[in-house]
Design a protein around this motif. Structure first.
Motif, PDB file in Angstrom:
ATOM      1  N   CYS A 239      10.439  61.802  56.655  1.00 41.65           N
ATOM      2  CA  CYS A 239      11.515  60.818  56.618  1.00 41.65           C
ATOM      3  C   CYS A 239      11.572  60.124  55.274  1.00 41.65           C
ATOM      4  CB  CYS A 239      11.365  59.794  57.759  1.00 41.65           C
ATOM      5  SG  CYS A 239      12.052  60.396  59.303  1.00 41.65           S
ATOM      6  N   TYR A 240      11.404  60.905  54.219  1.00 43.35           N
ATOM      7  CA  TYR A 240      11.398  60.343  52.877  1.00 43.35           C
ATOM      8  C   TYR A 240      12.726  60.663  52.223  1.00 43.35           C
ATOM      9  CZ  TYR A 240       9.944  59.322  48.103  1.00 43.35           C
ATOM     10  OH  TYR A 240       9.852  58.815  46.840  1.00 43.35           O
ATOM     11  N   GLN A 241      13.596  59.650  52.148  1.00 40.99           N
ATOM     12  CA  GLN A 241      14.947  59.869  51.665  1.00 40.99           C
ATOM     13  C   GLN A 241      14.970  60.343  50.228  1.00 40.99           C
ATOM     14  OE1 GLN A 241      17.737  56.882  52.758  1.00 40.99           O
ATOM     15  NE2 GLN A 241      19.113  57.320  51.078  1.00 40.99           N
ATOM     16  N   GLY A 242      14.017  59.851  49.406  1.00 43.41           N
ATOM     17  CA  GLY A 242      13.999  60.238  48.005  1.00 43.41           C
ATOM     18  C   GLY A 242      13.734  61.713  47.786  1.00 43.41           C
ATOM     19  N   SER A 243      13.190  62.384  48.801  1.00 44.93           N
ATOM     20  CA  SER A 243      12.906  63.807  48.649  1.00 44.93           C
ATOM     21  C   SER A 243      14.092  64.661  49.039  1.00 44.93           C
ATOM     22  CB  SER A 243      11.696  64.185  49.525  1.00 44.93           C
ATOM     23  OG  SER A 243      12.030  64.043  50.901  1.00 44.93           O
ATOM     24  N   GLN A 244      15.161  64.039  49.542  1.00 42.75           N
ATOM     25  CA  GLN A 244      16.319  64.781  49.979  1.00 42.75           C
ATOM     26  C   GLN A 244      17.362  64.824  48.866  1.00 42.75           C
ATOM     27  OE1 GLN A 244      16.240  66.108  53.102  1.00 42.75           O
ATOM     28  NE2 GLN A 244      14.184  65.257  53.249  1.00 42.75           N
ATOM     29  N   ALA A 245      18.081  65.927  48.783  1.00 44.68           N
ATOM     30  CA  ALA A 245      19.147  66.054  47.788  1.00 44.68           C
ATOM     31  C   ALA A 245      20.374  66.658  48.476  1.00 44.68           C
ATOM     32  CB  ALA A 245      18.703  66.917  46.619  1.00 44.68           C
ATOM     33  N   PRO A 246      21.458  65.941  48.605  1.00 46.69           N
ATOM     34  CA  PRO A 246      21.603  64.541  48.187  1.00 46.69           C
ATOM     35  C   PRO A 246      21.049  63.588  49.235  1.00 46.69           C
ATOM     36  CG  PRO A 246      23.625  65.315  49.162  1.00 46.69           C
ATOM     37  CD  PRO A 246      22.699  66.499  49.168  1.00 46.69           C
ATOM     38  N   ALA A 247      21.081  62.308  48.921  1.00 46.50           N
ATOM     39  CA  ALA A 247      20.657  61.304  49.893  1.00 46.50           C
ATOM     40  C   ALA A 247      21.516  61.426  51.144  1.00 46.50           C
ATOM     41  CB  ALA A 247      20.788  59.908  49.288  1.00 46.50           C
ATOM     42  N   LEU A 248      20.937  61.141  52.320  1.00 43.19           N
ATOM     43  CA  LEU A 248      21.633  61.367  53.580  1.00 43.19           C
ATOM     44  C   LEU A 248      22.455  60.175  54.033  1.00 43.19           C
ATOM     45  CD1 LEU A 248      18.858  63.265  55.515  1.00 43.19           C
ATOM     46  CD2 LEU A 248      20.858  64.201  54.393  1.00 43.19           C
ATOM     47  N   LEU A 249      22.321  59.053  53.357  1.00 45.97           N
ATOM     48  CA  LEU A 249      23.054  57.870  53.759  1.00 45.97           C
ATOM     49  C   LEU A 249      23.935  57.367  52.620  1.00 45.97           C
ATOM     50  CD1 LEU A 249      20.310  55.850  55.680  1.00 45.97           C
ATOM     51  CD2 LEU A 249      22.186  57.172  56.656  1.00 45.97           C
ATOM     52  N   ALA A 250      25.096  56.854  52.970  1.00 50.49           N
ATOM     53  CA  ALA A 250      26.001  56.269  51.984  1.00 50.49           C
ATOM     54  C   ALA A 250      26.435  54.898  52.485  1.00 50.49           C
ATOM     55  CB  ALA A 250      27.221  57.159  51.769  1.00 50.49           C
ATOM     56  N   THR A 251      26.644  53.978  51.572  1.00 50.72           N
ATOM     57  CA  THR A 251      27.033  52.611  51.923  1.00 50.72           C
ATOM     58  C   THR A 251      28.516  52.404  51.637  1.00 50.72           C
ATOM     59  OG1 THR A 251      24.826  51.747  51.468  1.00 50.72           O
ATOM     60  CG2 THR A 251      26.637  50.155  51.486  1.00 50.72           C
ATOM     61  N   LEU A 252      29.210  51.870  52.634  1.00 47.03           N
ATOM     62  CA  LEU A 252      30.630  51.537  52.495  1.00 47.03           C
ATOM     63  C   LEU A 252      30.761  50.026  52.350  1.00 47.03           C
ATOM     64  CD1 LEU A 252      33.683  52.236  52.650  1.00 47.03           C
ATOM     65  CD2 LEU A 252      33.483  52.002  55.140  1.00 47.03           C
ATOM     66  N   THR A 253      31.470  49.607  51.304  1.00 47.29           N
ATOM     67  CA  THR A 253      31.707  48.182  51.063  1.00 47.29           C
ATOM     68  C   THR A 253      33.201  47.896  51.204  1.00 47.29           C
ATOM     69  OG1 THR A 253      29.851  48.070  49.521  1.00 47.29           O
ATOM     70  CG2 THR A 253      31.454  46.279  49.423  1.00 47.29           C
ATOM     71  N   VAL A 254      33.533  46.856  51.933  1.00 51.40           N
ATOM     72  CA  VAL A 254      34.930  46.479  52.167  1.00 51.40           C
ATOM     73  C   VAL A 254      35.128  45.041  51.717  1.00 51.40           C
ATOM     74  CG1 VAL A 254      36.753  46.203  53.886  1.00 51.40           C
ATOM     75  CG2 VAL A 254      35.083  48.038  54.146  1.00 51.40           C
ATOM     76  N   TYR A 255      36.216  44.790  50.999  1.00 50.23           N
ATOM     77  CA  TYR A 255      36.510  43.429  50.567  1.00 50.23           C
ATOM     78  C   TYR A 255      38.007  43.186  50.601  1.00 50.23           C
ATOM     79  CZ  TYR A 255      37.957  45.340  46.059  1.00 50.23           C
ATOM     80  OH  TYR A 255      38.607  46.035  45.057  1.00 50.23           O
ATOM     81  N   ASN A 256      38.404  41.919  50.620  1.00 57.16           N
ATOM     82  CA  ASN A 256      39.800  41.519  50.646  1.00 57.16           C
ATOM     83  C   ASN A 256      40.249  41.191  49.234  1.00 57.16           C
ATOM     84  OD1 ASN A 256      42.319  40.453  51.167  1.00 57.16           O
ATOM     85  ND2 ASN A 256      41.540  38.480  51.867  1.00 57.16           N
ATOM     86  N   GLU A 257      41.298  41.916  48.808  1.00 52.79           N
ATOM     87  CA  GLU A 257      41.791  41.651  47.460  1.00 52.79           C
ATOM     88  C   GLU A 257      43.130  40.921  47.473  1.00 52.79           C
ATOM     89  OE1 GLU A 257      43.787  46.069  46.784  1.00 52.79           O
ATOM     90  OE2 GLU A 257      41.850  45.609  45.917  1.00 52.79           O
ATOM     91  N   GLY A 258      43.493  40.362  48.651  1.00 44.65           N
ATOM     92  CA  GLY A 258      44.735  39.611  48.755  1.00 44.65           C
ATOM     93  C   GLY A 258      44.515  38.116  48.681  1.00 44.65           C
ATOM     94  N   LEU A 259      45.589  37.362  48.967  1.00 42.38           N
ATOM     95  CA  LEU A 259      45.539  35.909  48.840  1.00 42.38           C
ATOM     96  C   LEU A 259      45.166  35.215  50.140  1.00 42.38           C
ATOM     97  CD1 LEU A 259      48.780  35.393  46.685  1.00 42.38           C
ATOM     98  CD2 LEU A 259      46.391  35.554  45.903  1.00 42.38           C
ATOM     99  N   ASN A 260      45.268  35.899  51.266  1.00 34.56           N
ATOM    100  CA  ASN A 260      44.921  35.301  52.559  1.00 34.56           C
ATOM    101  C   ASN A 260      43.408  35.292  52.706  1.00 34.56           C
ATOM    102  OD1 ASN A 260      44.446  34.595  55.181  1.00 34.56           O
ATOM    103  ND2 ASN A 260      45.684  36.211  56.101  1.00 34.56           N
ATOM    104  N   THR A 261      42.818  34.120  52.750  1.00 32.70           N
ATOM    105  CA  THR A 261      41.363  34.005  52.866  1.00 32.70           C
ATOM    106  C   THR A 261      40.938  33.333  54.164  1.00 32.70           C
ATOM    107  OG1 THR A 261      41.392  31.872  51.697  1.00 32.70           O
ATOM    108  CG2 THR A 261      41.104  33.874  50.355  1.00 32.70           C
ATOM    109  N   THR A 262      41.888  33.126  55.083  1.00 32.82           N
ATOM    110  CA  THR A 262      41.569  32.342  56.284  1.00 32.82           C
ATOM    111  C   THR A 262      41.600  33.137  57.584  1.00 32.82           C
ATOM    112  OG1 THR A 262      43.893  31.672  56.492  1.00 32.82           O
ATOM    113  CG2 THR A 262      42.421  30.226  55.223  1.00 32.82           C
ATOM    114  N   SER A 263      42.402  34.200  57.664  1.00 29.13           N
ATOM    115  CA  SER A 263      42.539  34.858  58.959  1.00 29.13           C
ATOM    116  C   SER A 263      42.478  36.383  58.888  1.00 29.13           C
ATOM    117  CB  SER A 263      43.869  34.447  59.621  1.00 29.13           C
ATOM    118  OG  SER A 263      44.968  34.848  58.815  1.00 29.13           O
ATOM    119  N   TRP A 264      42.108  36.935  57.753  1.00 27.73           N
ATOM    120  CA  TRP A 264      42.085  38.387  57.635  1.00 27.73           C
ATOM    121  C   TRP A 264      40.873  38.960  58.372  1.00 27.73           C
ATOM    122  CZ3 TRP A 264      38.309  41.264  54.993  1.00 27.73           C
ATOM    123  CH2 TRP A 264      37.371  40.519  54.280  1.00 27.73           C
ATOM    124  N   GLU A 265      40.975  40.249  58.705  1.00 24.32           N
ATOM    125  CA  GLU A 265      39.925  40.881  59.495  1.00 24.32           C
ATOM    126  C   GLU A 265      39.975  42.394  59.324  1.00 24.32           C
ATOM    127  OE1 GLU A 265      38.814  41.515  64.235  1.00 24.32           O
ATOM    128  OE2 GLU A 265      40.301  40.028  63.623  1.00 24.32           O
TER     129      GLU A 265
END
Length: 352
Positions: A239-265
């Protein structure tokens, strides 16, 4: 003489009329009742056939259940006897049809039978307790799998049943993006529920939740482990991820780039579709959960993730270019898009 001929003519007319159905001796139609029934695997249910006789002004009905021909369209779901008694064999839907020879040819009527049930083919009674076997599984390599079984104890015979693939049982992983577990939402016999895959190292709880016929819920917990062992010249590592090619996990990042900062989801499911592992934005907080302005979730490489902006999550303006719309963008929502993770990725959502 004329009177005798008249009487004879009337008698012949009446006889001829009887032969073409003026009385109630001819079957016109069949009605199967009930039109829909739902049972679980192992249970039986009775269908009834009622025949209608005569013309439109002089009709009569009769129970002809035992004199019609009964057929089940899917015998692997249910079988039906000559008396209309069905036996549920496997989960699914089948059509139960009664047919007979009528006055003007053949006639038939059908009903629908819906069967749900456990992988062990048993039904009835309340679930008293639930056990997962084995209680723990340890694998030695990334992408290794392990199979858990869920065994229920019931109040009526058979008292011990295999619920692994039952539609009344849900499998849940405490770490769904690292150790996703299959669950059988369709209730298909022979499905692969209870199988866990290692996409990272460490350990996590695997939970089975079974809903009883009385509405109560029984739970059981097991553990799935893929311990990290750093590789050495004599030990290739587990279970050593560094020994795998490619890595088996990827991270998804989500952010709001609009002006609504109170009720978005924004939400996204786990690698196996449920439960949601990404709840982003203050709108989620308003709905009883927790969320931040930027959210991340980890998925196996190659996973296609569907991001959703629920209805009334703020005036929605669109997704960033790397997330493909699944339908027309509407301000009111809901709106969704998909992104396939070949590596770590970031998606922007515009809420105006």
């Amino acid at each position: 003489m004329f009177a005798h001929r008249c009487v004879r003519g009337l008698l012949l007319l009446c006889l001829g009329t009887a032969l073409v159905g003026c009385n109630n001796s001819g079957l016109d139609s069949i009605q199967v009742t009930p039109t829909t029934q739902a049972v679980t695997v192992g249970q039986t249910a009775q269908f009834t056939a009622v025949g209608t006789y005569g013309n439109a002004t002089h009709t009569s009905t009769q129970n002809i259940t035992n004199s019609v021909t009964w057929i089940s369209s899917v015998s692997s779901v249910a079988t039906v006897s000559a008396s209309g008694l069905v036996t549920a064999v496997g989960a699914g839907t089948t059509t139960i049809t009664a047919s007979a020879t009528a006055f003007n040819g053949s006639t038939s009527s059908s009903a629908t039978l819906v069967v749900t049930g456990s992988g062990g083919g048993a039904a009835g009674g309340n679930i008293l307790s639930l056990t997962i076997i084995p209680s723990s599984i340890t694998v030695g390599n990334l992408q290794d799998t392990g199979q858990f079984l869920a065994i229920g104890t019931f109040s009526t015979p058979p008292t011990v049943r295999d619920l692994t693939n039952s539609p009344t049982l849900t499998w849940i992983s405490a770490a769904p993006s690292v150790f996703p577990v299959n669950t059988n939402t369709a209730g298909t016999l022979g499905a692969s529920a209870g199988i866990v895959t290692a996409y990272g190292n460490g350990g996590g709880a695997i939970i089975a939740e079974a809903t009883s016929s009385d509405g109560t819920i029984q739970t059981a917990t097991a553990t799935f482990n893929c311990p990290l062992v750093i590789p050495t010249p004599t030990n290739p590592g587990t279970c050593y991820q560094g020994s795998q090619a490619p890595a088996l996990l990827a991270t998804l990042t989500v952010y709001n780039e609009g002006l609504n900062t109170t009720s978005w989801e924004v939400t996204a499911p786990s690698a196996t579709g449920t439960p949601n592992v990404l709840h982003c934005g203050p709108g989620w907080t308003l709905n009883g959960g927790t969320g931040g302005s930027v959210c991340t979730a980890t998925y196996p490489v190659g996973t296609t993730v569907t991001l959703t902006a629920p209805a009334k999550a703020g005036a929605f303006g669109g997704w960033s270019y790397n997330c493909a719309n699944t339908g027309p963008i509407t301000a009111a929502g809901p709106n969704s898009c998909t992104v396939t993770l070949t590596t770590n990725d970031t998606v922007g959502a515009i809420f105006n």
